[in-house]
Every structure is written in C-alpha cells, then in structure tokens.
Design a protein around this motif. Structure first.
Motif: not given
Lengths: 498, 67
Positions: A67-68, A71-73, A476, A480, A483, A487
């Motif tokens: 999920x992490x 969401x980021x990708x 950007x 990402x 992040x 996370x």
C-alpha cells in the motif's frame, strides 16, 4: 532539413533525459507493486487454505508495504503522458491511435479494476468473506499486471511496429489489426519478461526485509516463513525471466539487430559468433545460440548492418542501412510531393503516393544524416546488459541458498547469507533498471523503429523550458522516493508480529 | 439496490475512518495529484500542437515533410 534543423540538439538531449528520468523513477515503484502483489496474495491464499491467523497477519504486513509503495507510485506514469503531448508532439500525432488505444484500455479497464479491488483488500478485512477478500487481493495484482500488459504492448509496438498503416493524408498511423498489435510475439515475450522480473524484484524485497529482521532477531517466525514463500516465488520468477529473456533475445535479433550488436559490442558479424562476458573475454558460439538458437547462426555486426548487408536466419538478404537511407529519402520526398500536389494536381499526387507506398517502410531513414547516427550508445547498452544478467544470476543463487538453508532450519546460522539477502534488494533494482536501459538506449536513435527517429519526433521547444521541467521532476520524484523510503522503513522498523 | 449502494458507501466511509498510516498516504496522493494536474499540467505541460485536428495535422506534416 530546414524545420528539423531548427530544433536545437540540446532540446532533444534534454527531452530524452527528462523522459529517461521520469521513466526510470516510475519504474522504481512499478515492479515492487507487481512483485509484492503476488507474494502477498500467495500468503493470503495460505491463510485461506489453512485458517492459520499467523498467515493473515503476515499477509497484512506485506499488504501494508504494498500500500505504501502503491500510494507513492500511483499516477507517476501519467507524467510520461504529459511529456508525449508537450515534448514529443510529432511523435504523439504520428503514432495515432496505435499508442492511444492500449493506453486508453489500460486507464479504463486495468486501473479501475485495480483501484476497485484494492479498496476491498484494505478496507474489507472482517467485513467481506475470506474468499471474496482473497479474490480481491489477487484481482488487485491482476489489475496492476493488466496495466503493465497494455503499457508494454504500446512499448513493443514502438520497438516492432506492426498491424498499422501510415496515412499520409492525416500524417498518422492507423490501426489495421488490433490483435497483431496486442498479441505480437514481441509484446508477449516482453510482457512476461518484464512482469516476471518484477515478481523477482518483489520476492527479493520480501527476502531483504525478512533478512533484516533475522539479523536483529526480530519477528523470526514471520521472517523465516516469508523467506520460504518469497524464495520459491523468486526462483520460479528467475526461471521465467531467463526463459522469456531468451525469447526476447531472438525477437531483438530478428527485428532490432543493431540493438543486439550494440549490446554485444559486435563490430563485424559472423557465424558461431562469440558472446562477450566482458571486453576481451569471450565464449565462442554462444551469441549465435542466444540470437538464433543455432550454433552456426549468423549474427550481423554493426558494419554489416550499416554498410554491407547480410542474410538473416530465414535466408532473406537484408539491405545495409545506406540503401535504406536512400529509400527513406525517396519516401520523404514522395511524402512531401504528395502533400504539395494532392489538392491541385491529382495525377502527380497519385504518382507521388505510389512512390511513397513503395518506400514507406523506410520512412524514418529519410531523417538519418549519416549511417553512424544509427549506432546507439554502445557502452550504455553493453554494460547494463551484463549488469542485468549478472545480477539476475546472483539473485537466483542467493534465493536458492536461502531456500535451502531455510529447509534445513539453518538460516540463522549463516549471517553472511542474511546480509547477502538484505543487500540483494539493491541488486534487484539495479538489474531492473539496467533491463530498461538496454531496451530503450539500445533502440536509439528510433522513437519508432525504422519509422520515426527521435530527432523527428521531438517538439520545437526552448531548451530552458525543458530544463526547467527536468529539474522540477528531479525534485518531485526525489521527494517522493525519500517519502517512500522513510514511510516504508518506519513501517518495517515498527512492525511487531502479534 | 438502494441498500447495496448504501452498504457500499458505508464500506468506504468506515474504511476511510479507520485508516491510521493510510491518512499520510492519502495526503501524499492528494498533494501529488494537485502538483501534477494543478501546477505541472496547467503551467508547464500545455500540448504543443494547437487548434483543430486539421491544424495539428498540418503542423506535423509541415515539420516532417520539409527537408
């Protein structure tokens, strides 16, 4: 070439760099999504079959990491589509619906399938039946995989354009045979090679995280059992990747011989061509076997492709690039003549159209200034190929050893292997990125093989505007990535198996 | 039918409410989408080809056909 010469070469370089940067970053997220989806679905299947709560919590943990990453990708690939319209406008128009159709199907069918079932996967624990939840988990992975299918169909068409006809009136390629585009062997092999390599990466990621736990003596049962599942998944994926890689090699030898020659640094062609392990170290005959499945198969070198011509494995005489360039120039001249006369002088237009149809297979060669421009950057094709193959071999070996010692119950005794398993994650990413470098750098200078080189595909923009967006994307995507790593590592560090 | 829709809405609402680490991820997704579509697409990535399909066709043909 008045108009194309008006394009600053720096615009082309920056546009290519920007696309490479975006695609490279995007491909950091995608293979982990594809790979983890399989591993977590297998774990949930074990839970479904055994009812053992251990497997439920284990599957949930890997779903959390999935999920992490998801969401980021998610949506990072859309930036590539922005670039098509802005930086590669000639290309975008020229490809017509050929590229649009697979991408539209990808967006409508696969993405919605993925996003529907991912909600059930995350929100549905204890709310839907175990069977429905399991189906949702598999369908989430299947949706992601179907997305990859259509993207790779579009990419394969650029490497081996088929199933279309170029219309000089609309200046677009029009799809004549959807099934030829969607299911050509080039696309099928590329899809399975790419997706199985992503499964391998996902499996190695699970192994790497699990090894980290074992090195700290934490979550030992979860880590050991995860290694067991991931090692088997990874080994099967390695075998599929190797097999489909071999098939892709045959495709490349047939349709993109220059890419193969560059990847091997092969200047002159021969039968029983040697495979170069590193410069100066060669294994006789192996390249012929890899490229043609025949020890006596002829593999053309750069000189044959450019100047001399050669006979392909089917016995057909292949013209040298110099002859193709002549035909390309005739196609281009006929195209121009047809466009100029089609409204005012129908007879001249028909003659020009006939000339164009005769030579249109070489249209892109009309933009090539000199034969040497057809050689892709050799070092940037040669070395990534070796890095990819070598890394895949090492990953297979590490997975085999982990699987073996897990079976023997001796995993914790071999700390060196746990370290190797943990660092394998980096190697898997290196292999994955290298594979795309070979595929994309190796086909230069073509945006679409034989039909449109990058210098004709690029838009006339100012260098500053492309540089600006290049650095914007760099910032950007780096943000990402940071992040994601923060996370993800937090989630891994804090996880305590119940 | 209405009950099914209500159940589906409740499923999503409860799912979103019960999120823990997912909130951060949704925040990242929303910021990312805003940057992509609200800034990059609007200010930096306008399509190069303008006008009707005929205009676009002419622009590309002019670029490709004029050596």
């Amino acid at each position: 070439m008045m108009f194309l010469n008006a394009i600053d070469p720096a615009v082309l370089d920056w546009s290519r760099a920007q696309f490479a940067l975006t695609a490279g970053y995007h491909w950091l997220f995608v293979p982990l999504t594809l790979g983890l989806s399989v591993v977590m679905a297998i774990m949930e299947t074990i839970y479904y079959r055994t009812g053992d709560e251990f497997w439920k919590t284990t599957a949930k943990f890997w779903q959390k990491l999935f999920g992490i990453n998801f969401a980021i990708g998610v949506a990072t690939g859309l930036i590539l589509e922005f670039q098509f319209g802005t930086n590669w406008s000639n290309y975008s128009w020229f490809v017509g619906d050929i590229f649009g159709a697979p991408l539209a199907i990808e967006g409508i069918l696969a993405f919605f399938m993925e996003s529907t079932f991912i909600a059930v996967m995350f929100f549905g624990w204890n709310k839907v039946s175990r069977g429905f939840h399991l189906a949702s988990t598999w369908l989430t992975g299947m949706g992601a995989t179907l997305s990859a299918w259509w993207i790779l169909v579009a990419n394969s068409w650029m490497q081996h354009p088929i199933g279309m006809d170029f219309n000089p009136d609309t200046v677009r390629n029009e799809m004549m045979d959807f099934f030829a585009v969607a299911f050509q062997p080039f696309a099928v092999h590329k899809f399975f090679h790419t997706v199985s390599s992503a499964w391998l990466l996902g499996a190695v990621f699970v192994v790497g995280v699990s090894c980290w736990y074992l090195l700290r003596n934490r979550n030992v049962k979860m880590a050991t059992q995860s290694i067991k599942v991931a090692a088997i998944t990874g080994l099967i994926s390695t075998a599929i990747t190797a097999f489909t890689g071999d098939q892709s090699g045959i495709d490349i030898a047939r349709h993109q011989p220059m890419k193969l020659a560059a990847a091997e640094g092969l200047i002159d062609g021969s039968k029983q061509a040697p495979f170069s392990i590193v410069p100066g170290v060669e294994v006789p005959g192996v390249l012929s076997i890899l490229a043609t499945h025949d020890l006596d198969g002829y593999v053309p070198g750069i000189n044959c492709i450019l100047y001399n011509g050669y006979t392909d494995p089917n016995g057909n005489q292949v013209e040298p690039a110099t002859a193709k360039m002549e035909k390309g120039k005739m196609a281009l001249a006929a195209f121009k003549e047809y466009r100029r006369t089609r409204d005012s002088q129908p007879e001249k237009a028909q003659a020009a159209l006939a000339k164009f149809q005769e030579n249109k297979a070489y249209f892109g060669y009309g933009y090539i200034q000199k034969p040497e421009d057809l050689i892709p950057p050799i070092a940037l094709t040669y070395w990534p190929f070796r890095i990819m193959v070598f890394s895949a071999g090492v990953l297979g070996l590490v997975l085999l050893l982990l699987w073996w010692f897990e079976r023997k119950g001796q995993l914790l005794r071999h700390r060196w292997l746990l370290h190797a398993g943990m660092w394998s994650v980096l190697l898997a990413y290196l292999a994955s990125q290298s594979g795309w470098i070979v595929a994309e750098v190796g086909r230069q200078p073509w945006a679409i093989q034989d039909l449109l080189p990058v210098n004709a595909a690029v838009s006339k923009l100012s260098v500053t505007s492309v540089q600006t967006t290049f650095f914007l994307f760099l910032i950007i995507f780096t943000a990402l990535l940071i992040a994601e790593i923060r996370i993800m590592t937090n989630a891994i560090r804090k996880h305590v198996q119940e | 039918m209405t009950a099914s829709i209500r159940n589906a809405i409740r499923f999503y609402v409860e799912g979103f409410k019960s999120m823990t680490w997912g909130r951060t991820l949704w925040l990242i997704i929303l910021i990312k989408l805003f940057v992509m579509f609200g800034i990059l697409r609007v200010f930096f990535f306008q399509p190069t080809l303008k006008g009707s399909p005929e205009d676009k066709q002419l622009q590309v043909a002019t670029e490709l056909a004029n050596p």
